[in-house]
Write an enzyme that holds these catalytic residues in place. Structure first.
Site, PDB file in Angstrom:
ATOM      1  N   THR A 200    -121.928 -25.812 -23.459  1.00 60.82           N
ATOM      2  CA  THR A 200    -122.073 -25.772 -24.908  1.00 60.82           C
ATOM      3  C   THR A 200    -121.763 -27.143 -25.495  1.00 60.82           C
ATOM      4  O   THR A 200    -122.476 -27.646 -26.374  1.00 60.82           O
ATOM      5  CB  THR A 200    -121.127 -24.715 -25.513  1.00 60.82           C
ATOM      6  OG1 THR A 200    -121.435 -23.442 -24.953  1.00 60.82           O
ATOM      7  CG2 THR A 200    -121.268 -24.661 -27.012  1.00 60.82           C
TER       8      THR A 200
ATOM      9  N   ALA B 179    -113.010 -19.385 -23.821  1.00 61.09           N
ATOM     10  CA  ALA B 179    -112.813 -18.873 -25.167  1.00 61.09           C
ATOM     11  C   ALA B 179    -113.648 -17.622 -25.459  1.00 61.09           C
ATOM     12  O   ALA B 179    -113.449 -16.989 -26.497  1.00 61.09           O
ATOM     13  CB  ALA B 179    -113.143 -19.960 -26.186  1.00 61.09           C
ATOM     14  N   THR B 180    -114.562 -17.256 -24.552  1.00 64.22           N
ATOM     15  CA  THR B 180    -115.331 -16.025 -24.747  1.00 64.22           C
ATOM     16  C   THR B 180    -115.176 -15.038 -23.600  1.00 64.22           C
ATOM     17  O   THR B 180    -115.382 -13.836 -23.791  1.00 64.22           O
ATOM     18  CB  THR B 180    -116.836 -16.335 -24.933  1.00 64.22           C
ATOM     19  OG1 THR B 180    -117.304 -17.052 -23.791  1.00 64.22           O
ATOM     20  CG2 THR B 180    -117.071 -17.158 -26.194  1.00 64.22           C
ATOM     21  N   SER B 181    -114.841 -15.528 -22.415  1.00 62.21           N
ATOM     22  CA  SER B 181    -114.698 -14.622 -21.270  1.00 62.21           C
ATOM     23  C   SER B 181    -113.740 -15.227 -20.260  1.00 62.21           C
ATOM     24  O   SER B 181    -113.399 -16.415 -20.331  1.00 62.21           O
ATOM     25  CB  SER B 181    -116.056 -14.358 -20.612  1.00 62.21           C
ATOM     26  OG  SER B 181    -116.574 -15.545 -20.045  1.00 62.21           O
ATOM     27  N   GLY B 182    -113.326 -14.394 -19.326  1.00 64.87           N
ATOM     28  CA  GLY B 182    -112.429 -14.853 -18.264  1.00 64.87           C
ATOM     29  C   GLY B 182    -112.797 -14.206 -16.954  1.00 64.87           C
ATOM     30  O   GLY B 182    -113.582 -13.249 -16.893  1.00 64.87           O
TER      31      GLY B 182
ATOM     32  N   ASP C 243    -108.889 -26.368 -18.825  1.00 60.66           N
ATOM     33  CA  ASP C 243    -110.038 -26.071 -17.975  1.00 60.66           C
ATOM     34  C   ASP C 243    -110.897 -27.304 -17.692  1.00 60.66           C
ATOM     35  O   ASP C 243    -111.406 -27.468 -16.569  1.00 60.66           O
ATOM     36  CB  ASP C 243    -110.885 -24.931 -18.548  1.00 60.66           C
ATOM     37  CG  ASP C 243    -111.245 -25.102 -20.013  1.00 60.66           C
ATOM     38  OD1 ASP C 243    -111.062 -26.211 -20.576  1.00 60.66           O
ATOM     39  OD2 ASP C 243    -111.727 -24.114 -20.624  1.00 60.66           O
TER      40      ASP C 243
ATOM     41  N   GLU D  61    -129.413 -23.538 -26.967  1.00 62.32           N
ATOM     42  CA  GLU D  61    -129.156 -22.097 -26.942  1.00 62.32           C
ATOM     43  C   GLU D  61    -129.324 -21.471 -28.321  1.00 62.32           C
ATOM     44  O   GLU D  61    -129.827 -20.349 -28.445  1.00 62.32           O
ATOM     45  CB  GLU D  61    -127.764 -21.813 -26.383  1.00 62.32           C
ATOM     46  CG  GLU D  61    -127.604 -22.114 -24.904  1.00 62.32           C
ATOM     47  CD  GLU D  61    -128.469 -21.229 -24.012  1.00 62.32           C
ATOM     48  OE1 GLU D  61    -129.002 -20.200 -24.495  1.00 62.32           O
ATOM     49  OE2 GLU D  61    -128.625 -21.556 -22.823  1.00 62.32           O
TER      50      GLU D  61
ATOM     51  N   GLY E 126    -122.605 -25.586 -16.268  1.00 65.00           N
ATOM     52  CA  GLY E 126    -123.854 -24.835 -16.371  1.00 65.00           C
ATOM     53  C   GLY E 126    -125.066 -25.695 -16.657  1.00 65.00           C
ATOM     54  O   GLY E 126    -126.176 -25.420 -16.187  1.00 65.00           O
TER      55      GLY E 126
ATOM     56  N   GLY F 196    -108.121 -25.390 -24.413  1.00 63.91           N
ATOM     57  CA  GLY F 196    -106.999 -26.179 -24.909  1.00 63.91           C
ATOM     58  C   GLY F 196    -106.486 -25.780 -26.283  1.00 63.91           C
ATOM     59  O   GLY F 196    -106.977 -24.843 -26.912  1.00 63.91           O
TER      60      GLY F 196
END
Length: 517
Positions: free
Chosen positions: A265, A15-18, A243, A310, A428, A83
């Site tokens: 996250t 949702a932030t990068s690919g 994913d 975070e 992560g 999703g």
């Protein structure tokens, strides 16, 4: 098994990068090379938030062009994404507009409205076994229906994100099982979308592509894409399009007696079940049943994970008010020097959903529950790690209660706790050695940490599994997992602490949760 080297191209979109990855399978070992990495930006316009589907397509083509330039003989291509979101296709085969993002506020209050006036909450859960979140596809579509959304009104097909991108590459419209399961419209008992729920938002089954399972060939690259990339008619495979489903497929387990914790996250803790677990207890605890590989169900609970850490890490300041150096190793090491279980929170309390200050939210929670208030970065981090481990213990206990590793409903032949013999931590968060040890101590189970990049690995290996139907290279899910275990490094953590210490801490945790109600 053939020893011929095979090349698999994975598109892994968050949702932030690919990124695009080239996976090479040779002699029973997997190697990966990142080809491209790019942002996935939300577009805010007209009071709504959208994904840029054309930018994502451009990045896929850019990665494939690099494969053409290198002359790499790609065996196949697979795509996984986050999703619930979807794309509208018109009668002329064109995308009607960029897809709306699940972060858009148009669903606020609509889930409650739908469950009150359209289909009752318990009926929706009994059909789907999916936890209730306001941004699930069912409630997005309901909100659009109520708003008389012009794209919805005009659409001929609705394709979930990985299916839409596969369609752009092949021209073939499918509905991949694992991504469809995130919509809260799929009936896991029939293996297809529920007519009752589809019709409740004014749609028919024809609005969606044909249902396919992970490992199905969707089609091959269109002549247009072949011309742009310099590649031939490369097959595009429906991997586990969600994913998390690809990530769980990559858990390097040796047998079925395992639980998993996908740590990032969010922390997603669950088991791989042979059948959905939908009953009074799973409904009460809001567990979810999402589609897995080879007919399995991912029975899991969403837990607020490293989001807490975070967010706090970004807020820490030194005595002069400047941002504090927040090296992970230094910060986490300092947390181990302060008193254990001094302050405990419920990581899933609504106070921590998206506060303006996470530090203040944690401190206020501790004040309201009569605890010592953490002040220093070390105290705050220790509070987070202790609390996450205790929350993991609670959810781990629920998993053993409701299904163990057998996937049987809790009312039938409840398995013993020995059925779950290991907890695999992937993602992560698997790099956090202190939390990994706390998790082993709290749950009283061996923890195996790794791999970190599990989603791309699952994507690649599911392509190899599909190819294995003809080459014999990878024949099933368990051979996939054996190859992954042979290709990645895992770190083992065993319970080392006095069990009674964690038992007393857990009793305190439960009292605090009761006080906070």
């Amino acid at each position: 098994m053939t020893n011929q080297k095979q090349y698999y191209f994975a598109v892994d979109l968050g949702a932030t990068s690919g990124r695009t990855i080239l996976g090479t399978l040779d002699n029973g070992r997997l190697e990966q090379e990142e080809i491209t990495r790019f942002p996935n930006n939300l577009i805010e316009t007209g009071g709504h938030f959208y994904w840029d589907i054309y930018a994502l397509y451009f990045e896929m083509i850019r990665g494939l062009k690099e494969m053409g330039r290198r002359g790499v003989p790609i065996t196949s291509i697979g795509i996984d994404t986050w999703g619930v979101d979807f794309v509208f296709i018109g009668d002329d085969g064109a995308i009607l507009r960029n897809p709306m993002a699940y972060r858009d506020p148009h669903t606020f209050g609509r889930m409650e409205e739908y469950l009150c006036h359209v289909v009752p909450q318990r009926e929706v859960y009994d059909i789907t076994g999916i936890q209730f979140m306001n941004f699930n596809s069912l409630f997005q579509l309901y909100a659009m229906q109520q708003d008389d959304n012009s794209a919805l009104r005009a659409c001929r097909k609705i394709l979930f994100m990985p299916d839409a991108l596969s369609w752009m590459l092949t021209g073939e419209a499918v509905c991949e099982y694992t991504i469809a399961s995130t919509s809260q419209m799929l009936d896991p008992l029939t293996g297809d979308l529920s007519e009752r729920l589809i019709q409740s938002v004014g749609l028919t089954r024809d609005h969606f592509g044909r249902m396919v399972q992970p490992g199905t060939q969707i089609g091959v690259l269109t002549e247009e894409v072949q011309r742009m990339t310099g590649l031939g008619p490369v097959p595009v495979i429906a991997v586990a399009g969600h994913d998390t489903a690809s990530a769980v497929a990559a858990v390097p387990a040796k047998d079925e007696h395992f639980a998993y914790l996908s740590s990032g996250t969010w922390s997603l803790m669950g088991i791989e079940s042979q059948q959905p677990i939908i009953n009074d207890r799973s409904y009460e605890l809001n567990f979810t049943n999402e589609g897995g590989v080879e007919g399995t169900t991912r029975f899991l609970k969403n837990i607020c994970g490293m989001w807490l850490y975070e967010r706090c890490r970004k807020e820490f300041k030194d005595s002069t008010g400047k941002p504090l150096s927040t090296d992970h190793q230094e910060l986490q090491g300092s947390a181990m020097q302060v008193e254990a279980f001094r302050s405990i929170i419920n990581p899933d309390d609504k106070a921590f959903a998206n506060p303006s200050s996470m530090i203040e939210a944690i401190q206020q929670y501790c004040r309201q529950t009569g605890q010592a208030v953490p002040e220093t970065p070390a105290e705050i981090c220790r509070c987070i790690f202790d609390s996450l481990a205790l929350r993991y213990r609670q959810v781990f206990g629920w998993l053993k209660e409701m299904g163990g590793s057998t996937g049987k409903p809790s009312s039938a032949n409840k398995p013993s706790s020995a059925d779950i013999q290991v907890l695999h931590i992937i993602g992560g968060g698997s790099l956090n050695k202190y939390l990994n040890q706390f998790t082993a101590d709290a749950c009283g189970v061996e923890v195996l940490a790794g791999p970190q990049e599990c989603t791309a690995i699952g994507n690649i290996m599911l392509q190899a599994r599909q190819n294995g139907q003809t080459t014999g290279q990878v024949k099933d899910l368990w051979e996939m997992r054996r190859i992954i275990a042979n290709s990645v490094d895992m770190v083992a953590y065993h319970p080392t602490a006095d069990r009674s210490v964690w038992d007393k801490a857990y009793e305190k945790y439960l009292r605090i949760l009761e006080t906070a109600r």
